[in-house]
Design a protein around this motif. Structure first.
Motif, PDB file in Angstrom:
ATOM      1  N   HIS A  46       0.850  -1.204   0.000  1.00 47.84           N
ATOM      2  CA  HIS A  46       0.000   0.000   0.000  1.00 47.84           C
ATOM      3  C   HIS A  46       0.873   1.236   0.000  1.00 47.84           C
ATOM      4  CE1 HIS A  46      -3.958  -1.804   0.568  1.00 47.84           C
ATOM      5  NE2 HIS A  46      -3.315  -2.738   1.260  1.00 47.84           N
ATOM      6  N   GLY A  47       0.609   2.164  -0.935  1.00 46.36           N
ATOM      7  CA  GLY A  47       1.356   3.427  -0.920  1.00 46.36           C
ATOM      8  C   GLY A  47       1.743   3.857  -2.323  1.00 46.36           C
ATOM      9  N   THR A  48       2.880   4.549  -2.420  1.00 49.48           N
ATOM     10  CA  THR A  48       3.302   5.129  -3.696  1.00 49.48           C
ATOM     11  C   THR A  48       4.744   4.717  -3.995  1.00 49.48           C
ATOM     12  OG1 THR A  48       1.873   7.026  -3.322  1.00 49.48           O
ATOM     13  CG2 THR A  48       3.656   7.346  -4.881  1.00 49.48           C
ATOM     14  N   ILE A  49       4.993   4.376  -5.249  1.00 47.59           N
ATOM     15  CA  ILE A  49       6.376   4.058  -5.673  1.00 47.59           C
ATOM     16  C   ILE A  49       6.725   5.001  -6.817  1.00 47.59           C
ATOM     17  CG2 ILE A  49       7.878   2.325  -6.736  1.00 47.59           C
ATOM     18  CD1 ILE A  49       6.268   0.152  -5.348  1.00 47.59           C
ATOM     19  N   HIS A  50       7.896   5.629  -6.714  1.00 41.90           N
ATOM     20  CA  HIS A  50       8.359   6.550  -7.754  1.00 41.90           C
ATOM     21  C   HIS A  50       9.349   5.799  -8.658  1.00 41.90           C
ATOM     22  CE1 HIS A  50       9.175  10.602  -9.315  1.00 41.90           C
ATOM     23  NE2 HIS A  50      10.393  10.116  -9.547  1.00 41.90           N
ATOM     24  N   ILE A  51       9.091   5.858  -9.959  1.00 42.51           N
ATOM     25  CA  ILE A  51       9.930   5.118 -10.914  1.00 42.51           C
ATOM     26  C   ILE A  51      11.129   5.963 -11.335  1.00 42.51           C
ATOM     27  CG2 ILE A  51       9.914   4.034 -13.226  1.00 42.51           C
ATOM     28  CD1 ILE A  51       8.375   2.526 -10.895  1.00 42.51           C
ATOM     29  N   SER A  52      12.282   5.325 -11.438  1.00 42.20           N
ATOM     30  CA  SER A  52      13.537   6.016 -11.813  1.00 42.20           C
ATOM     31  C   SER A  52      13.687   6.055 -13.342  1.00 42.20           C
ATOM     32  CB  SER A  52      14.721   5.266 -11.204  1.00 42.20           C
ATOM     33  OG  SER A  52      14.547   5.160  -9.813  1.00 42.20           O
ATOM     34  N   GLY A  53      14.761   6.677 -13.792  1.00 46.15           N
ATOM     35  CA  GLY A  53      15.051   6.746 -15.225  1.00 46.15           C
ATOM     36  C   GLY A  53      15.354   5.359 -15.793  1.00 46.15           C
ATOM     37  N   ALA A  54      15.156   5.213 -17.099  1.00 45.64           N
ATOM     38  CA  ALA A  54      15.251   3.897 -17.739  1.00 45.64           C
ATOM     39  C   ALA A  54      16.702   3.427 -17.882  1.00 45.64           C
ATOM     40  CB  ALA A  54      14.596   3.947 -19.108  1.00 45.64           C
ATOM     41  N   LYS A  55      16.967   2.254 -17.324  1.00 41.07           N
ATOM     42  CA  LYS A  55      18.315   1.679 -17.424  1.00 41.07           C
ATOM     43  C   LYS A  55      18.756   1.520 -18.878  1.00 41.07           C
ATOM     44  CE  LYS A  55      20.067  -3.098 -17.111  1.00 41.07           C
ATOM     45  NZ  LYS A  55      19.911  -3.545 -18.451  1.00 41.07           N
ATOM     46  N   ASN A  56      17.914   0.894 -19.706  1.00 45.18           N
ATOM     47  CA  ASN A  56      18.393   0.564 -21.050  1.00 45.18           C
ATOM     48  C   ASN A  56      18.464   1.783 -21.975  1.00 45.18           C
ATOM     49  OD1 ASN A  56      18.937  -2.024 -20.298  1.00 45.18           O
ATOM     50  ND2 ASN A  56      17.052  -2.899 -21.114  1.00 45.18           N
ATOM     51  N   ALA A  57      17.855   2.904 -21.541  1.00 46.08           N
ATOM     52  CA  ALA A  57      18.091   4.173 -22.237  1.00 46.08           C
ATOM     53  C   ALA A  57      19.395   4.790 -21.713  1.00 46.08           C
ATOM     54  CB  ALA A  57      16.918   5.128 -22.017  1.00 46.08           C
ATOM     55  N   ALA A  58      19.564   4.798 -20.400  1.00 48.09           N
ATOM     56  CA  ALA A  58      20.741   5.447 -19.800  1.00 48.09           C
ATOM     57  C   ALA A  58      22.048   4.834 -20.302  1.00 48.09           C
ATOM     58  CB  ALA A  58      20.670   5.347 -18.277  1.00 48.09           C
TER      59      ALA A  58
END
Ligand code: EPZ
Length: 431
Positions: free
Chosen positions: A13-25
């Motif tokens: 329960h709650g919120t998850i913030h997604i990071s920048g894309a590995k395969n783009a980085a």
């Protein structure tokens, strides 16, 4: 040795913030080699693959400045050393992008053959075919890829038809073509979101690339690229992994900083299984309160269901009602995790590229080994859904691609922690 210890059974329960894309980085950072001036790259994920690729650029003589936890400035204007260190390059698959980038900028590259997750054969013949079609001479010997432009320093460019849809070959050819003298056309190109992201990065620095995101990409080579700022897209697979975790463990989680369109292929399957998915501007709200049903899944290049989500959806299907059929359509051998799942009571039969999963009432915790990046993420999901305690070793695989995964899951109520015990991590080849 460091392990993840998970006590399963807590809904999330709650919120998850997604990071920048590995395969783009891991493609955009080497692309800075093409640029004269400072590239400010934002939304960079803090993962070990990024640390490695930045380390390689430093060894080549780039100025790398960490501005804050997700922003880095890279200046490759004064690169002198073009020999990529073997020990670093062999640890990461994305080191193959250095061939395209160095060839484009200097007309010459000498790069160790890349490492990578063991997913069956991982040839690079399509990358080489592309460079040759553009006018390079390429030779593989003594564990190295040698590529050069005969008698001049800029590639002429050319027409490349890929025999199979390859993400890496599409991006590598784009890199090589950005500073070529003429035009390059890639047919049967891959269409993944990170292909478009690399094209957008290069275009924002002055390149002329059209058609990224379709199966024909046209690149007009330009004389030079100049510095600028760019923000990497959110990670489709990281977001999908947390979506599968909510499906398997139950609960209600807002997954923030996503591009919902990139997740359509994953959303569609979860909805078919009975998970509620509500789309917002840059977020998805996932809710799973009742039992899930079975589905069949076949992995394919984008916009199909991503192979990099195959182990994670398998983890959720292990606890869904009924029998699901999973078909791997990209890699030869992406079921190495199945034996570990069986230790947890999963009922899975594998025949070649097909896995048949008979859902069980519940999995049971067990000591298991993360055999590669996505398999490791799937084992966390299985552990969250299981009764009892799961201990996962080999977690360096997981840390290659997931920023602070333990903190993100603990913040939504998972009982997961990092434990260090005496013994050695068997860290070898990753990528
Ligand atoms: C990229 O690998 C990703 N890696 C992989 O993600 C992902 O699974 C894969 O694309 C497919 O989406 C990175 O971006 C660093 P391909 P890549 O070239 O580029 C065959 C993860 O978990 N092929 O699209 O190496 C190949 O054997 C990783 O984040 C050739 O035969 O994959 C495969 O069957 C794992 N010859 C298929 O094409 C070639 O020259 C697709 O491979 C190239 C590929």
């Amino acid at each position: 040795m460091t392990k993840y210890v998970i006590k399963g059974g807590n809904p999330l329960h709650g919120t998850i913030h997604i990071s920048g894309a590995k395969n783009a980085a891991v493609a955009i950072i080497p692309a800075a080699l093409l640029v004269d001036g400072v590239c400010r790259i934002e939304n960079v994920p803090q993962i070990s693959d990024v640390t490695l690729i930045l380390q390689i650029l430093r060894e080549l003589g780039a100025d790398v400045r960490i501005v804050n936890r997700s922003t880095v400035e890279v200046d490759c204007s004064h690169i002198r050393n073009r020999q990529v260190p073997y020990e670093l390059a062999r640890k990461i698959r994305a080191s193959y992008y250095l061939v395209g980038a160095l060839l484009s900028r200097f007309g010459w590259a000498e790069v160790p053959l890349p490492g990578g997750c063991d997913l069956g054969g991982r040839p690079i013949d399509q990358h080489i075919k592309g460079f040759v079609a553009m006018g390079a001479e390429v030779d593989v010997r003594n564990g190295l890829i040698y590529a050069r432009v005969p008698d001049r320093c800029r590639l002429p460019g050319g027409q490349v038809y890929l025999d199979m849809v390859s993400v890496g070959a599409t991006m590598n050819i784009m890199l090589a073509a950005a500073l070529a003298q003429g035009m390059t056309v890639i047919e049967n190109a891959a269409k993944e979101p990170h292909i478009v992201d690399l094209a957008n990065f290069l275009n924002s620095m002055g390149a002329d690339i059209r058609g990224a995101g379709t199966d024909v990409i046209k690149i007009h080579g330009v004389e030079r690229l100049r510095g600028g700022s760019y923000s990497i897209i959110p990670d489709q697979i990281e977001a999908g992994t947390y979506m599968a975790a909510v499906a398997a463990a139950g609960g209600e989680v807002l997954i923030q900083n996503v591009i919902p369109k990139h997740l359509d292929c994953i959303t569609a399957k979860l909805v078919e299984m009975g998970v509620d998915v509500e789309e917002q501007d840059d977020a998805l709200l996932l809710r799973r309160t009742s039992a899930m049903g079975r589905v069949n899944v076949k992995t394919m290049p984008y916009p199909g269901f991503p192979t990099d989500m195959q182990p994670q959806i398998a983890a959720a299907l292990c606890v869904a009602r009924g029998t699901s059929v999973l078909t791997e359509g990209v890699w030869d051998n992406r079921y190495r995790y199945v034996d570990e799942f069986r230790r947890m009571g999963a009922k899975i039969q594998v025949d070649g590229k097909v896995a048949v999963i008979e859902g069980v009432e519940h999995l049971t915790g067990a000591p298991i080994h993360a055999c590669d990046l996505r398999a490791g993420a799937a084992m966390i999901i299985a552990g969250l859904a299981a009764q009892g305690t799961t201990e996962i070793d080999g977690i360096y695989h997981i840390e290659r691609g997931y920023e602070t995964i333990v903190d993100k899951l603990a913040a939504v109520g998972a009982d997961i922690r990092v434990v260090t015990v005496p013994g050695e991590d068997m860290q070898s080849q990753v990528g």
